[in-house]
Design an enzyme around this catalytic site. Structure first.
Site, PDB file in Angstrom:
ATOM      1  N   GLY A   1      -5.859 -15.906 -23.880  1.00  0.00           N
ATOM      2  CA  GLY A   1      -4.996 -17.074 -23.271  1.00  0.00           C
ATOM      3  C   GLY A   1      -4.220 -16.868 -22.082  1.00  0.00           C
TER       4      GLY A   1
ATOM      5  CG  ASP B   1      -2.741 -14.738 -31.096  1.00  0.00           C
ATOM      6  OD1 ASP B   1      -3.685 -14.000 -30.521  1.00  0.00           O
ATOM      7  OD2 ASP B   1      -2.206 -15.661 -30.430  1.00  0.00           O
TER       8      ASP B   1
ATOM      9  CD  GLU C   1      -4.010  -9.765 -28.984  1.00  0.00           C
ATOM     10  OE1 GLU C   1      -4.872 -10.743 -28.829  1.00  0.00           O
ATOM     11  OE2 GLU C   1      -4.557  -8.816 -29.616  1.00  0.00           O
TER      12      GLU C   1
ATOM     13  N   GLY D   1      -7.721 -14.511 -27.193  1.00  0.00           N
ATOM     14  CA  GLY D   1      -8.084 -16.081 -27.313  1.00  0.00           C
ATOM     15  C   GLY D   1      -9.571 -16.358 -27.333  1.00  0.00           C
TER      16      GLY D   1
END
Length: 358
Positions: free
Chosen positions: A68, A148, A140, A117
């Site tokens: 992301g 996530d 992360e 992402g």
């Protein structure tokens, strides 16, 4: 708008519809606009009888997607109120769930770098192609965040403790290990992807795959499974580190040293998230949990500091707060899983019918 200025290229050739992430200078990092464009295209193709398969690829030579747009998340968490980042995740996680239950074959070309992402828009698909160039990771914890985009769902279902290892360390892995851990299905040589794309446009899916799928190269994790399973079965991050240091395998000791560079808070929350995800039955339930964790992370110092150190200033020396594992209490961890003051993601429910893992 020229194709070069479009962040997602939407095309159709024969029976195949194609999504091309088109921010090669940013390694195709996903932003909120791109999520909306992908979702709109999937809506159009879902009811188009001329489209029988959807293919997602990345522009440029480096990879599908590096994750992301965390610079935007950093700026919103530091200077804003977090609502823009939360809105991005809200739509992104809904897209991840949609990909998992999409009614037509969704083929992801996971060539080159596929991280964060990028895993979310590929590893939930029904056909996941890796190559000799594939480098995957959920990195992360190195930026003070927690895996996530459904990453804790996928990694919690990897054999033994392999997923725990990958979630905590953020280690990169290749094609063989992607298939071993359940994040990919087939190996195709990178120089055969264009031919596979042509065949997907003209042939039945199974026939197209049969023409290009090749034997899977050996990964690295299977040989490390003994110490990974033994060490990561511990009940706390502190005990995991102790077991790694005491094991005797040089790779285990090196892994412990890596963990001690990660955000202590992110490590403890990640371990809790993986263990909780194992008890959840659907991807939607896990995404609901991840949304809570992600939004709570916006209010902690480590996310901003981690992105600053790794991406903005690139000094690679984040100053975590708290700075050590013992300073992160059980209460600190539990807070990440508590209900949000703002609307929840609310994906899970009786209408949820996620695709089972292959």
């Amino acid at each position: 708008m020229t194709d070069a200025a479009r962040p997602v290229l939407v095309t159709t050739t024969g029976q195949a519809a194609r999504l091309t992430l088109n921010r090669p200078r940013a390694l195709n990092a996903l932003d909120h606009t791109m999520v909306g464009l992908i979702d709109d295209a999937l809506t159009a193709w879902e009811h188009d009888p001329a489209v029988t398969v959807v293919v997602v690829t990345g522009a440029g030579e480096r990879g599908l997607c590096a994750g992301g747009d965390i610079r935007a998340v950093h700026d919103d968490a530091r200077d804003g109120d977090g609502t823009a980042a939360a809105a991005f995740w809200y739509d992104e996680y809904h897209l991840n769930a949609r990909i998992a239950r999409y009614p037509k074959p969704y083929v992801a070309f996971m060539d080159g770098i596929v991280m964060g992402g990028g895993v979310g828009i590929s590893a939930h698909g029904s056909v996941r192609i890796v190559t000799e160039r594939t480098r995957m990771a959920m990195p992360e914890t190195g930026i003070g965040f927690v895996p996530d985009v459904g990453g804790t769902y996928l990694l919690s279902r990897a054999p033994g403790e392999l997923g725990t290892h990958l979630a905590l360390t953020g280690a990169q892995f290749g094609a063989g290990d992607a298939v071993l851990t359940g994040l990919a299905d087939h190996f195709v040589a990178s120089d055969a992807l264009d031919a596979l794309l042509d065949d997907l446009a003209a042939r039945p899916l199974a026939d197209a795959l049969a023409r290009h799928v090749r034997p899977l190269p050996e990964g690295e994790l299977a040989a490390r499974r003994e110490w990974i399973d033994a060490c990561y079965a511990a009940d706390s991050v502190e005990e995991i580190v102790e077991r790694l240091l005491a094991h005797g395998d040089p790779d285990a000791k090196e892994t412990a040293e890596v963990l001690l560079t990660r955000s202590p808070t992110a490590l403890k929350v990640t371990l809790a998230a993986i263990r909780r995800a194992r008890r959840l039955t659907t991807l939607e339930q896990t995404l609901d949990q991840e949304y809570r964790v992600s939004c709570h992370a916006l209010t902690t110092p480590d996310l901003v500091e981690g992105i600053r150190a790794q991406i903005i200033d690139k000094d690679r020396h984040p100053r975590w707060h708290p700075a050590s594992l013992p300073e992160v209490s059980a209460t600190d961890v539990t807070r990440f899983f508590t209900p949000l003051p703002t609307p929840e993601l609310s994906l899970s429910g009786p209408e949820s019918t996620p695709k089972p893992l292959p």
